[in-house]
Design an enzyme around this catalytic site. Structure first.
Site, mmCIF file in Angstrom:
data_model
loop_
_atom_site.group_PDB
_atom_site.id
_atom_site.type_symbol
_atom_site.label_atom_id
_atom_site.label_comp_id
_atom_site.label_asym_id
_atom_site.label_seq_id
_atom_site.Cartn_x
_atom_site.Cartn_y
_atom_site.Cartn_z
ATOM 1 N N ASP A 58 -16.226 -2.827 15.715
ATOM 2 C CA ASP A 58 -16.356 -1.413 15.994
ATOM 3 C C ASP A 58 -15.570 -1.103 17.280
ATOM 4 O O ASP A 58 -15.360 -1.989 18.111
ATOM 5 C CB ASP A 58 -17.836 -1.064 16.179
ATOM 6 C CG ASP A 58 -18.053 0.407 16.445
ATOM 7 O OD1 ASP A 58 -17.497 1.220 15.695
ATOM 8 O OD2 ASP A 58 -18.761 0.738 17.411
ATOM 9 N N ASP B 74 -22.724 -1.621 17.966
ATOM 10 C CA ASP B 74 -23.787 -1.340 18.936
ATOM 11 C C ASP B 74 -24.737 -0.251 18.464
ATOM 12 O O ASP B 74 -25.771 -0.036 19.078
ATOM 13 C CB ASP B 74 -23.188 -0.934 20.292
ATOM 14 C CG ASP B 74 -22.355 0.344 20.197
ATOM 15 O OD1 ASP B 74 -22.051 0.777 19.061
ATOM 16 O OD2 ASP B 74 -22.020 0.906 21.248
ATOM 17 N N ASP C 283 -23.821 1.068 12.711
ATOM 18 C CA ASP C 283 -23.213 -0.231 12.442
ATOM 19 C C ASP C 283 -24.167 -1.185 11.731
ATOM 20 O O ASP C 283 -23.747 -2.233 11.243
ATOM 21 C CB ASP C 283 -22.769 -0.896 13.759
ATOM 22 C CG ASP C 283 -21.708 -0.089 14.485
ATOM 23 O OD1 ASP C 283 -20.814 0.439 13.808
ATOM 24 O OD2 ASP C 283 -21.784 0.019 15.714
#
Length: 991
Positions: A381, A641, A645
């Site tokens: 990410d 985080d 996700d």
């Protein structure tokens, strides 16, 4: 954040292509830098003309729950702005449950027993039953020594594994705390602070700058509120909120103060709904369990084959009595089963987890360590992971349009920024000064106008202390600022500005215009002499300092990094360029539409494998990318985080939650980082490869010993009717286990490429070593029995002459020879070259020496009648030691010969198969990993997948949830409706 897209945003009024464009000069449109505000719409539902019942809440013909006004939320939830009473809150807590993600704690007793619940242990347990239940007869009592020995061996292995796993698991519990431990709530008309876990739908809550929103709520009051939803949606900028808007559990208030009514809590929140994707398609059998299953199957098939052979040979051929044949079968069962394998691997992983903790990486699923060693692709990410999630001024791209320098533009922009209670943009501008105090140094503030969604700019009027002059600075959206610049608004300036904004947009940088004017009057409210455009700032979310080095290190380790972000494509490409990651990225829509016709990619799989990253993705996209890469045979790691996700973190072979991750991300992840940055991941990869090498070394050793014991004693029983005592095999197993446990801290070198379990290589080595060691034992027994060489040369003797096959002294010689050289084999399997070139750990060396000392003492003094063994002289002990040393040294040459022949042939065949598979898949490279391998026994190991259940396993509504931004309002309405339906079925007792 509409500055990057070329089409006008929701507030744009551009004519359709078919409309006639006026001839006069068209008003220029710019890619603007918005502070995150956008107009939200709500549909007004006439509650007076529709009867809402629990069964009607999802009937769209009666009411559209996708848009619902705040007054209707109060009616649905049967509450008002005075809050709930304590009694009603307690009742609703029973209805809706606590406001936190559920944690499924393992049962310690079952966790302990699970170490004895696998096919390898079942065979040992069966052997124990055979010793106690089937060994009666022929006027002999049950075989209590063997029974007790087997049970103790089973319990010792389980106790060690349980202890080590618990030690590794205890570190995780401290991380699983709630997102917002405290919440300010209004109950019975009075505000108080309570545990956020006892919030219920209908509660009135308040929060301010810096607070975490404790539950999903609708705002009833909002004063200049800006909410950071990056953890949920992946958006870089905070979003402005107004009365009636929704805020989500886990988001952070960056500006202002707000009050709201709670519409959903715990597993029913948006946070919980995103987490409901976690584990949906989870394989209950972990990668290591599949490998363990196949290694176990190899050992069981080997044992089973020779047990059947003994049954036919000993009973049908030699006419053995029942009890005598049973003892021979027990030797194969006890000696052949690598009973310590699950425990050794678990201890190795648990010790590895504790070592990773030193690098600030907490392992929440212990088998993920083994999978991390084989990871070939790291999907990362962007926001908060590769980048700091902190907006920054890019000094190198500042544009100036007047006599002011870039430093002057930053200073004046800082004047026009708040120094307290800042939003993200003001903080970035002031932070660019280096010294925050300079934002007000040398000036006297006369008037300040903060950013608002209408004016879309900030403005300061101040007196310059050095000259006494009144001056004014404004900063904000480019289109707004240029309209104010009457002093230097020319076609040339506008053309330059438009080109610069276009350039910023193409690079994913947000534009922030700055203008300046002087006041001739002493009245600070008077008009100035006209604004002059002086500069254009670019704002971006910068990469972390260590990210580029981390990516380079990962690539050097053979791990390819792909960016998977919810941010815009231009921003993703710019970040990729800055990190050296590459800018060969695609928008998420290609995952649905597929590669364009005539392009270089023949399939979507080929595009995904070739891409450097994807932008504009949502949870289902991340999930799909990881799933497709796994379908190509890759082991994937995913970092993240936020709650958005969590699905991909769960689907990935190794999910990694970075520092500051939300509870949903931590719950879905296998490894949780507790320090900022990604450098820990490289340490974790290296450490995991060390751990992998330890496990591979043991696996070769365990399979070799199985073949060595089973084939050796089966051949001896077939040729000489050799009745080796089962109890002594237990002693060998116990000493082996004690030594092999130290492999968990052995010194090994990590590989420079991703590791994978090639079981054919392991079995090939095992066959070579096992048969070689079998030959060493049979040769010794044959020489002793068929000749008098040792008796003549060294003056030693046994009770019988000529030596009988079942002479108690010969049994002891066989025991000592097998015990010594079997353990010595570990020094060969653990090394890549000559065994003496790679120093073992001190613990392994000391354990080996201690085990050999014990074995030699038993050989010298072990006159145990019940074992049919007799102590032998020091001469025989010396002969066995020399014999083993002579046979040990060629083992390295056996290893080298295998590498040059069988192993080389296996690798060439595998490469050929992969090339053929890639050709069949349209040229997409296929990576062979055992994560796709099937084993008929793998489900039998599924209970050992993890020693701590993932925190969010039971959250959500049990169905996939889309989390596109345009659907946030719809989610909020559905949640309010669900709460209303529950209350309708459970009306208040006081109503």
């Amino acid at each position: 954040m509409a500055n990057v897209e070329k089409e006008p945003g929701p507030q744009g009024n551009s004519p359709a292509p078919s409309e006639e464009v006026p001839v006069e000069k068209k008003k220029r449109e710019y890619k603007e830098m918005d502070h995150g505000g956008h107009a939200a719409t709500t549909a007004h539902v006439d509650m007076n003309t529709i009867e809402l019942k629990a069964e009607d809440l999802y009937d769209k013909e009666k009411v559209d729950l996708e848009t619902i006004v705040i007054d209707d939320v109060f009616k649905l939830l049967q509450c008002d702005d005075n809050g709930l009473t304590n009694e009603e809150a307690a009742r609703r807590l029973e209805l809706f449950g606590p406001n936190k993600l559920e944690v499924d704690e393992p049962n310690p007793f079952l966790q302990f027993l699970s170490f004895m619940w696998n096919p390898l242990s079942w065979v040992m347990e069966a052997a124990a039953l055979v010793a106690i239940a089937l060994s009666n007869g022929e006027h002999r009592p049950p075989d209590w020594p063997d029974f007790v020995g087997i049970v103790l061996l089973l319990f010792a292995n389980s106790a060690i594994g349980f202890y080590e796993e618990n030690n590794a698991g205890n570190a995780v519990k401290a991380l699983m705390d709630s997102l917002a431990p405290k919440a300010k709530v209004k109950r019975g008309g009075t505000w108080s602070e309570i545990e956020s876990s006892i919030l219920v739908p209908g509660d009135m809550v308040s929060f301010k700058i810096g607070d975490i929103v404790p539950a999903d709520c609708r705002l009833t009051e909002a004063i200049n509120v800006s909410i950071d939803q990056a953890a949920l949606t992946g958006e870089s900028l905070p979003q402005s909120k107004k009365t009636g808007d929704q805020c989500f559990s886990g988001s952070t208030c960056k500006q202002g103060e707000a009050e709201g009514v709670v519409i959903s809590t715990g597993r029913n929140t948006f946070f919980g709904r995103a987490a409901s994707l976690v584990g949906q398609d989870d394989d209950t059998t972990g990668h290591l369990q599949k490998i363990l299953a196949q290694i176990g199957s190899f050992c069981l098939v080997t044992i089973g084959t020779f047990v059947i052979a003994e049954i036919f040979c000993l009973y049908a051929g030699f006419r053995f009595k029942y009890r005598r044949g049973l003892d021979n079968i027990l030797v194969l069962l006890i000696g052949g089963i690598p009973i310590a394998m699950p425990t050794v691997l678990s201890v190795t992983l648990a010790v590895g987890a504790q070592q990773l903790a030193k690098y600030k990486a907490i392992v929440t699923r212990i088998t993920a360590i083994e999978e991390l060693a084989g990871v070939t692709i790291l999907c990362s990410d962007k926001t908060g992971t590769l980048t700091t999630n902190k907006l920054t001024i890019d000094r190198s791209t500042i544009k100036t349009y007047g006599p002011f320098s870039a430093d002057d533009v930053i200073l004046l922009a800082a004047y026009a920024s708040r120094t307290e209670n800042q939003d993200a943009i003001d903080a970035s501008v002031v932070g660019a000064l280096g010294d925050v105090g300079r934002a007000r140094a040398g000036i006297k503030l006369l008037d300040f106008k903060p950013f608002n969604p209408v004016d879309k700019r900030t403005e300061i009027t101040y007196r310059e202390e050095a000259t006494g002059k009144l001056k004014r600075v404004t900063k904000g959206m480019t289109g707004i600022i240029i309209e104010l610049c009457t002093r230097n608004k020319t076609d040339d300036i506008e053309n330059r500005l438009e080109a610069d904004v276009e350039e910023f947009a193409a690079r994913g940088l947000r534009a922030l215009a700055v203008a300046f004017e002087e006041l001739d009057s002493e009245d600070h409210e008077a008009e100035g002499n006209g604004f002059e455009l002086i500069g254009l700032l670019s704002i971006y979310d910068p990469p972390r300092d260590d990210t580029k080095q981390t990516i380079d290190d990962a690539v050097a380790l053979g791990v390819r990094v792909k960016m998977v972000t919810g941010d815009q494509l231009a921003i993703a490409k710019e970040t990729g360029r800055r990190l050296g990651l590459g800018d060969h990225m695609y928008p998420a829509k290609v995952l649905k539409d597929g590669p364009p016709p005539g392009g270089k990619h023949a399939s979507l799989d080929a595009m995904i494998l070739d891409a450097d990253g994807f932008a504009g993705v949502f949870p289902e996209h991340k999930y799909e990318i990881v799933k497709r890469l796994q379908g190509l045979g890759h082991l994937c790691a995913m970092t993240g985080d936020g709650a958005n996700d969590a699905p991909a973190l769960s689907r990935a072979n190794v999910g990694i939650a970075v520092e500051g991750a939300t509870d949903a991300a931590r719950g879905a992840a296998d490894i949780v980082l507790t320090e900022p940055g990604l450098s820990t991941i490289v340490h974790a990869i290296r450490q995991s490869r060390i751990i992998f090498q330890r496990m591979r070394n043991y696996s070769i050793y365990a399979c070799s010993v199985t073949i060595r014991i089973v084939v050796c004693f089966a051949i001896l029983s077939f040729t000489y009717k050799f009745d080796f005592p089962p109890f002594m095999v237990l002693i060998i197993a116990l000493l082996n286990d004690g030594t092999i446990m130290t492999l968990s801290v052995d010194r090994v070198l990590p590989s420079s490429t991703p590791d994978s379990w090639d079981l054919m290589e392991i079995f090939a080595y095992a066959l070579a070593y096992g048969l070689y060691l079998t030959g060493s034992t049979i040769a010794l027994i044959v020489i002793i029995k068929e000749t008098d060489f040792f008796q003549r040369k060294f003056g030693v003797s046994l009770d019988s002459y000529p030596v009988q096959a079942n002479d108690p002294g010969l049994h002891m010689i066989a025991y000592l020879q097998v015990a010594i050289i079997s353990q010595a084999l570990i020094f060969v399997t653990r090394s890549h070259g000559f065994f003496f070139m790679e120093r073992p750990s001190t613990a392994l060396l000391l354990a080996f020496c201690l085990a050999q000392l014990v074995s030699s003492i038993i050989a010298a003094y072990g006159n145990w009648g019940f074992t049919q063994m007799k102590a032998i002289s020091g001469g025989w002990i010396g002969i066995v030691w020399v014999w083993n040393i002579v046979w040990f040294f060629p083992l390295d040459w056996v290893k080298f010969a295998m590498k040059a022949t069988i192993i080389k042939s296996l690798r060439k065949r595998r490469e050929r198969e992969l090339a053929e598979a890639a050709a069949a898949a349209g040229g997409v490279p296929i990576t062979r990993t055992q994560s796709r391998a099937a084993s008929i026994h793998e489900s039998l190991y599924s209970n050992r997948v993890s020693f701590i259940k993932r925190a969010a396993r039971k959250v959500g509504f049990g169905q996939k949830v889309s989390v596109k931004p345009e659907e946030l309002q719809r989610f909020s309405s559905i949640q309010a409706a669900r709460a209303g339906a529950t209350l309708a079925r459970n009306p208040s007792r006081t109503a």
